[in-house]
Design a protein around this motif. Structure first.
Motif, PDB file in Angstrom:
ATOM      1  N   HIS A  91      27.391  28.228  21.718  1.00  0.00           N
ATOM      2  CA  HIS A  91      27.333  28.721  23.105  1.00  0.00           C
ATOM      3  C   HIS A  91      26.072  29.566  23.292  1.00  0.00           C
ATOM      4  CE1 HIS A  91      29.751  29.975  26.871  1.00  0.00           C
ATOM      5  NE2 HIS A  91      28.484  30.334  27.052  1.00  0.00           N
ATOM      6  N   HIS A  93      22.282  30.079  25.893  1.00  0.00           N
ATOM      7  CA  HIS A  93      21.540  29.792  27.128  1.00  0.00           C
ATOM      8  C   HIS A  93      20.056  29.948  26.792  1.00  0.00           C
ATOM      9  CE1 HIS A  93      25.205  29.768  29.577  1.00  0.00           C
ATOM     10  NE2 HIS A  93      25.619  30.743  28.786  1.00  0.00           N
ATOM     11  N   LYS A 212      29.989  21.168  30.948  1.00  0.00           N
ATOM     12  CA  LYS A 212      30.429  22.562  31.003  1.00  0.00           C
ATOM     13  C   LYS A 212      31.045  22.830  32.364  1.00  0.00           C
ATOM     14  CE  LYS A 212      30.280  27.235  30.489  1.00  0.00           C
ATOM     15  NZ  LYS A 212      29.077  28.033  30.336  1.00  0.00           N
ATOM     16  N   HIS A 271      35.203  32.056  25.873  1.00  0.00           N
ATOM     17  CA  HIS A 271      35.454  33.468  26.237  1.00  0.00           C
ATOM     18  C   HIS A 271      36.936  33.871  26.167  1.00  0.00           C
ATOM     19  CE1 HIS A 271      31.394  32.851  27.681  1.00  0.00           C
ATOM     20  NE2 HIS A 271      31.802  32.123  28.699  1.00  0.00           N
ATOM     21  N   ASP A 343      26.955  33.149  23.190  1.00  0.00           N
ATOM     22  CA  ASP A 343      26.596  33.316  24.601  1.00  0.00           C
ATOM     23  C   ASP A 343      25.243  34.018  24.724  1.00  0.00           C
ATOM     24  OD1 ASP A 343      26.890  32.864  27.272  1.00  0.00           O
ATOM     25  OD2 ASP A 343      28.562  34.228  27.579  1.00  0.00           O
TER      26      ASP A 343
HETATM   27 ZN   LIG Z   1      27.644  31.313  28.601  1.00  0.00          ZN
END
Ligand SMILES: [Zn+2]
Length: 435
Positions: A91, A93, A212, A271, A343
């Motif tokens: 996960h 970005h 996603k 999450h 994340d």
């Molecule tokens: Zn994310």
């Protein structure tokens, strides 16, 4: 100092890459023998004095017999270190670049660059991710298909970074801010089953690897947990993704979106805090991967002023972290499978594997934690036959750490000394202490 090393390595690697294309197969079958004092192969074996024979970008053999090293092979002696497979962060970005100019909130920096510039600048986060021993990522949400561009540039050897599996736009309902203060990217907005189907098909047509979907609110300093997509919308996305042979990752900060995502058949749940017992039991039964991303809220707390969040969210977020950890603890106890996801966004690249520390706090042994970033993560990517382990036929993604990661997970988090991805050495800090 660090920056210099990246630049130098990048130059070396880019030159080597140019050599490969100019000389055809000659250099792609280069043979190397990498020696480790110990090797955790993620296949159930802890080797002593292991030799990994690498041919081109793949592993040819793992042995302890010096006499089997092919004549002319380059020997890389890492016998002071423990070898582990290149780690996988499911996960990230990666395309979110921040220039770290003091005084400019990072949330504002995200919007200022044209797409081509943004991809070019994303090298910084990519190098930091590699330095953490992460050689593969699943990237879960980018604007304007920057992630596809970055993935392809890396695969072509024109950009240095972890191997990427990408999702394009994440699906979201109208009115869910993607980032506070920014307009949601139009590409991912969908309301109702027909629009959900259209957006899923659009991502697949664009060339993504995974779908996603944001099934609840909650991001950045916002820890709200309201379900956004209905069960019918979630089910439509899951079924359409699966019809095309793609997996789906569903974001839910809260238990309601999580429950519907799991019963709709999501492949991974991102999450999710305050998971109810029935949902946890269902995840264990179905083999749904849980990617709790506990550490990203720690990162937000540590960096909120630089990011530009308004003061006042801290207690809420600390409370959310405690509940996130509690859900992880319960899920682990119930036999739910985990995959490591950071994340990572803003300047969090390089801290990707700190999540493993939370997993140990949630009750895992260091070895179980390492599996979340190797074999489990590879299975989530449907790449369990070529990523996440050190064995013949697998990509030569190898990491050397100083110490015993099976005794102390911090060794894998903080002591990465050397990284090979697909047979190319991309990080080498083994000589740092000798200067
Ligand atoms: Zn994310």
């Amino acid at each position: 100092m660090k920056t210099w090393r990246w630049v130098l390595l990048a130059v070396v690697v880019l030159c080597a890459g140019a050599g490969v294309s100019a000389q055809g197969n000659a250099s792609s079958t280069k043979v190397r023998a990498v020696k480790f004092g110990k090797l955790w192969d993620a296949k159930g074996k802890l080797w002593t004095n292991a030799i990994v024979i690498v041919e081109g970008e793949r592993i040819k053999a793992v042995t302890t017999d010096d006499s089997t090293i092919p004549a002319g092979a380059e020997v890389i002696d890492l016998s002071k270190y423990t070898g582990i497979p290149g780690m996988i962060d499911v996960h990230t970005h990666m395309t979110f670049y921040t220039d770290e100019t003091p005084g400019t909130p990072m949330t504002r920096q995200l919007t200022t660059n044209p797409p081509a510039v943004e991809v070019f600048l994303a090298r910084k986060g990519a190098m930091r991710t590699l330095e953490a021993g992460v050689t593969t990522v699943r990237d879960l949400g980018a604007d304007q298909y920057l992630d596809i561009a970055m993935r392809d540039l890396i695969n072509r050897g024109e950009m240095i970074g972890p191997r990427m599996f990408v999702c394009g736009y994440g699906l979201q309902v109208t009115g869910t801010p993607y980032k506070p203060g920014l307009n949601p990217p139009a590409g991912g907005v969908a309301d109702g089953v027909p629009e959900v189907l259209r957006v899923v098909r659009q991502q697949i047509a664009a060339g993504v690897d995974v779908i996603k979907m944001y099934a609840s609110t909650g991001t950045d300093d916002d820890t709200t947990q309201f379900q956004t997509f209905s069960y019918e919308e979630i089910k439509a996305a899951v079924d359409m993704a699966h019809k095309f042979g793609k997996k789906i990752a569903i974001h839910s900060y809260g238990p309601d979106g999580a429950r519907d995502a799991v019963r709709a058949g999501t492949d991974s749940l991102e999450h999710a805090t305050d998971l109810d017992d029935a949902t946890i039991a269902e995840m264990a039964k179905r083999g749904t991967f849980y990617v709790p991303t506990i550490d990203h809220n720690r990162y937000y707390l540590d960096n909120w002023q630089k990011i530009g969040y308004a003061d006042g969210f801290q207690e809420r977020t600390k409370n959310y972290i405690a509940r996130n950890l509690e859900s992880a603890r319960k899920a682990h106890k119930a036999g739910v499978r985990f995959a490591m996801g950071s994340d990572a966004v803003y300047t969090m690249f390089g801290e990707n594997t700190r999540e493993l520390g939370w997993f140990v706090k949630a009750g895992m042994t260091p070895e179980q934690a390492l599996r979340t970033a190797t074999t489990n993560a590879a299975e989530l990517l449907s790449k369990e036959k070529e990523l996440g382990a050190v064995a013949p036929g697998y990509f030569a993604d190898l990491v050397a750490v100083e110490g015993d990661p099976l005794a102390n997970i911090d060794v894998a988090i903080k002591n990465v000394k050397w990284v090979m991805k697909a047979g190319a050495v991309l990080v080498d800090k083994t000589k740092d202490g000798m200067r």
